[in-house]
Write a protein that holds these residues in place. Structure first.
Motif, mmCIF file in Angstrom:
data_model
loop_
_atom_site.group_PDB
_atom_site.id
_atom_site.type_symbol
_atom_site.label_atom_id
_atom_site.label_comp_id
_atom_site.label_asym_id
_atom_site.label_seq_id
_atom_site.Cartn_x
_atom_site.Cartn_y
_atom_site.Cartn_z
ATOM 1 N N ASN A 51 -38.626 16.419 24.049
ATOM 2 C CA ASN A 51 -37.492 16.084 24.898
ATOM 3 C C ASN A 51 -38.084 15.770 26.271
ATOM 4 O OD1 ASN A 51 -37.704 18.662 26.418
ATOM 5 N ND2 ASN A 51 -36.935 19.577 24.526
ATOM 6 N N LYS A 52 -37.259 15.450 27.239
ATOM 7 C CA LYS A 52 -37.793 15.103 28.559
ATOM 8 C C LYS A 52 -38.531 16.278 29.210
ATOM 9 C CE LYS A 52 -34.541 11.440 29.919
ATOM 10 N NZ LYS A 52 -33.635 10.982 30.998
ATOM 11 N N GLY A 53 -38.068 17.488 28.943
ATOM 12 C CA GLY A 53 -38.727 18.658 29.518
ATOM 13 C C GLY A 53 -40.131 18.846 28.974
ATOM 14 N N VAL A 54 -40.296 18.701 27.670
ATOM 15 C CA VAL A 54 -41.616 18.829 27.031
ATOM 16 C C VAL A 54 -42.566 17.766 27.577
ATOM 17 C CG1 VAL A 54 -42.853 18.560 24.840
ATOM 18 C CG2 VAL A 54 -40.746 19.924 24.934
ATOM 19 N N ALA A 55 -42.071 16.532 27.663
ATOM 20 C CA ALA A 55 -42.907 15.435 28.152
ATOM 21 C C ALA A 55 -43.276 15.625 29.621
ATOM 22 C CB ALA A 55 -42.192 14.101 27.947
ATOM 23 N N LEU A 56 -42.319 16.079 30.421
ATOM 24 C CA LEU A 56 -42.598 16.304 31.838
ATOM 25 C C LEU A 56 -43.629 17.413 32.022
ATOM 26 C CD1 LEU A 56 -42.038 15.639 34.776
ATOM 27 C CD2 LEU A 56 -40.023 17.133 34.689
ATOM 28 N N ALA A 57 -43.541 18.455 31.210
ATOM 29 C CA ALA A 57 -44.531 19.532 31.268
ATOM 30 C C ALA A 57 -45.923 19.002 30.912
ATOM 31 C CB ALA A 57 -44.134 20.660 30.318
ATOM 32 N N ALA A 58 -46.005 18.144 29.898
ATOM 33 C CA ALA A 58 -47.289 17.561 29.497
ATOM 34 C C ALA A 58 -47.849 16.679 30.604
ATOM 35 C CB ALA A 58 -47.113 16.751 28.210
ATOM 36 N N LEU A 59 -46.987 15.912 31.255
ATOM 37 C CA LEU A 59 -47.428 15.037 32.339
ATOM 38 C C LEU A 59 -47.887 15.857 33.542
ATOM 39 C CD1 LEU A 59 -47.826 12.268 33.594
ATOM 40 C CD2 LEU A 59 -45.392 12.254 34.193
ATOM 41 N N ALA A 60 -47.138 16.889 33.901
ATOM 42 C CA ALA A 60 -47.519 17.731 35.031
ATOM 43 C C ALA A 60 -48.879 18.383 34.783
ATOM 44 C CB ALA A 60 -46.444 18.800 35.277
ATOM 45 N N GLU A 61 -49.079 18.859 33.559
ATOM 46 C CA GLU A 61 -50.369 19.465 33.220
ATOM 47 C C GLU A 61 -51.491 18.445 33.341
ATOM 48 O OE1 GLU A 61 -52.533 21.935 29.553
ATOM 49 O OE2 GLU A 61 -50.469 21.233 29.353
ATOM 50 N N ARG A 62 -51.248 17.236 32.877
ATOM 51 C CA ARG A 62 -52.250 16.166 32.956
ATOM 52 C C ARG A 62 -52.622 15.863 34.410
ATOM 53 N NH1 ARG A 62 -53.684 11.893 29.493
ATOM 54 N NH2 ARG A 62 -54.540 10.081 30.575
ATOM 55 N N LEU A 63 -51.631 15.968 35.302
ATOM 56 C CA LEU A 63 -51.856 15.669 36.719
ATOM 57 C C LEU A 63 -52.326 16.888 37.513
ATOM 58 C CD1 LEU A 63 -48.675 13.462 37.344
ATOM 59 C CD2 LEU A 63 -51.043 12.662 37.072
ATOM 60 N N GLY A 64 -52.409 18.042 36.839
ATOM 61 C CA GLY A 64 -52.842 19.257 37.523
ATOM 62 C C GLY A 64 -51.803 19.794 38.495
ATOM 63 N N ILE A 65 -50.534 19.634 38.139
ATOM 64 C CA ILE A 65 -49.430 20.047 39.001
ATOM 65 C C ILE A 65 -48.666 21.181 38.327
ATOM 66 C CG2 ILE A 65 -47.226 19.295 39.996
ATOM 67 C CD1 ILE A 65 -48.490 16.503 40.305
ATOM 68 N N SER A 66 -48.366 22.237 39.063
ATOM 69 C CA SER A 66 -47.663 23.386 38.482
ATOM 70 C C SER A 66 -46.173 23.098 38.334
ATOM 71 C CB SER A 66 -47.862 24.623 39.356
ATOM 72 O OG SER A 66 -47.116 24.503 40.558
ATOM 73 N N ARG A 67 -45.549 23.854 37.476
ATOM 74 C CA ARG A 67 -44.113 23.714 37.236
ATOM 75 C C ARG A 67 -43.304 23.860 38.520
ATOM 76 N NH1 ARG A 67 -41.182 27.324 32.551
ATOM 77 N NH2 ARG A 67 -39.048 26.499 32.767
ATOM 78 N N GLN A 68 -43.720 24.793 39.385
ATOM 79 C CA GLN A 68 -42.984 25.051 40.620
ATOM 80 C C GLN A 68 -43.070 23.879 41.597
ATOM 81 O OE1 GLN A 68 -45.107 27.286 39.153
ATOM 82 N NE2 GLN A 68 -43.388 28.480 38.305
ATOM 83 N N GLU A 69 -44.047 23.001 41.383
ATOM 84 C CA GLU A 69 -44.242 21.858 42.286
ATOM 85 C C GLU A 69 -43.563 20.589 41.769
ATOM 86 O OE1 GLU A 69 -48.626 22.663 44.137
ATOM 87 O OE2 GLU A 69 -48.535 22.283 41.981
#
Length: 268
Positions: free
Chosen positions: A193-211
């Protein structure tokens, strides 16, 4: 916490009702990018109808399409993440939906295919600015080894509200079923879903969930709004989405995306 990644839904969020991006929104996004903030689109649309907006905004990060079933580089189209519905399952769902008298179309990367074109397909083609092919869906799916990105069922909202629980009961966790607009029932592979994909993208960019800030208006945005450190619902969002968001901004006609970025992302 400083926001380092902003993900925005497209229709009824980033876009005004006439499918354009307002100058104020463009300016806010460009200013955020100049301050080092990554900005991306997270949409149910296919890549080909997302790319013009990514180019207009000068996005330099991957974009999320098909409700999270695919992540692609914005301009080059290189696929970084893809979770299709298996062909056999897609064929079963399409035939099931058809027997119930509903119109459905499938998505194969940048192709949209329907069994028979009708007024629903004509309206969708106009909104999304894409060509819809007419072909034998079971035959197409039999020849497609990897599966399809999405199945879209279009109909009256009351009919779709009756159909959704029936499909959920029958196909369980094999697919994820959501709504992007009142007349659109969207079906993607069950683990994304969009949440799963956004989490994968944030991890790829080295960005935490809180950011992360996520901005959306409908049911297909719920998971990314819940995932993000700052979840923003548009002023025109469904009430169920507003209830789950941290912040409610202005409507898409009132530059709600710009308002959220100006208040919570831009520094000075």
């Amino acid at each position: 916490m400083t926001i380092r990644l902003v993900a925005m839904d497209l229709d009824d969020t980033l876009l005004r009702d006439d499918c354009t991006i307002s100058p104020r929104v463009v300016k806010a996004i460009q200013k955020a990018q100049m301050q080092g903030v990554k900005v991306t689109i997270a949409t149910g649309r296919m890549p080909i109808s997302t790319r013009p907006y990514a180019k207009q905004l000068g996005l330099d990060v991957p974009v999320i399409t098909y409700h999270g079933a695919m992540i692609q580089q914005a301009v080059s189209g290189d696929i970084l993440f893809r979770h299709p519905i298996p062909s056999a399952l897609a064929s079963e769902i399409v035939q099931d939906v058809g027997r119930r008298g509903n119109y459905a179309q499938i998505y194969l990367k940048d192709r949209v295919i329907a069994q028979t074109l009708n007024e629903w397909s004509e309206e969708y083609a106009r909104i999304a600015s894409v060509h819809i092919e007419e072909a034998d869906l079971p035959g197409i799916l039999a020849q497609e080894p990897e599966g399809v990105e999405k199945i879209l069922v279009i109909g009256e909202e009351s009919d779709l509200d009756q159909l959704a629980p029936l499909l959920n009961q029958r196909y369980g966790k094999k697919v994820h079923i959501t709504k992007s607009k009142p007349h659109f029932l969207e079906i993607i592979e069950g683990t994304v879903n969009k949440g799963v994909a956004l989490a994968a993208l944030a991890e790829r960019l080295g960005i935490s969930r809180q950011e992360v800030m996520a901005i959306g208006d409908s049911f297909n945005d719920l998971e990314m709004i819940q995932y993000a450190g700052v979840g923003v619902a548009m002023g025109n969002a469904r009430k169920e989405i507003k209830q789950q968001a941290d912040i409610v901004t202005l409507t898409n006609e009132e530059d709600g995306v710009a308002e959220a970025i100006e208040q919570y992302v831009l520094l000075g």
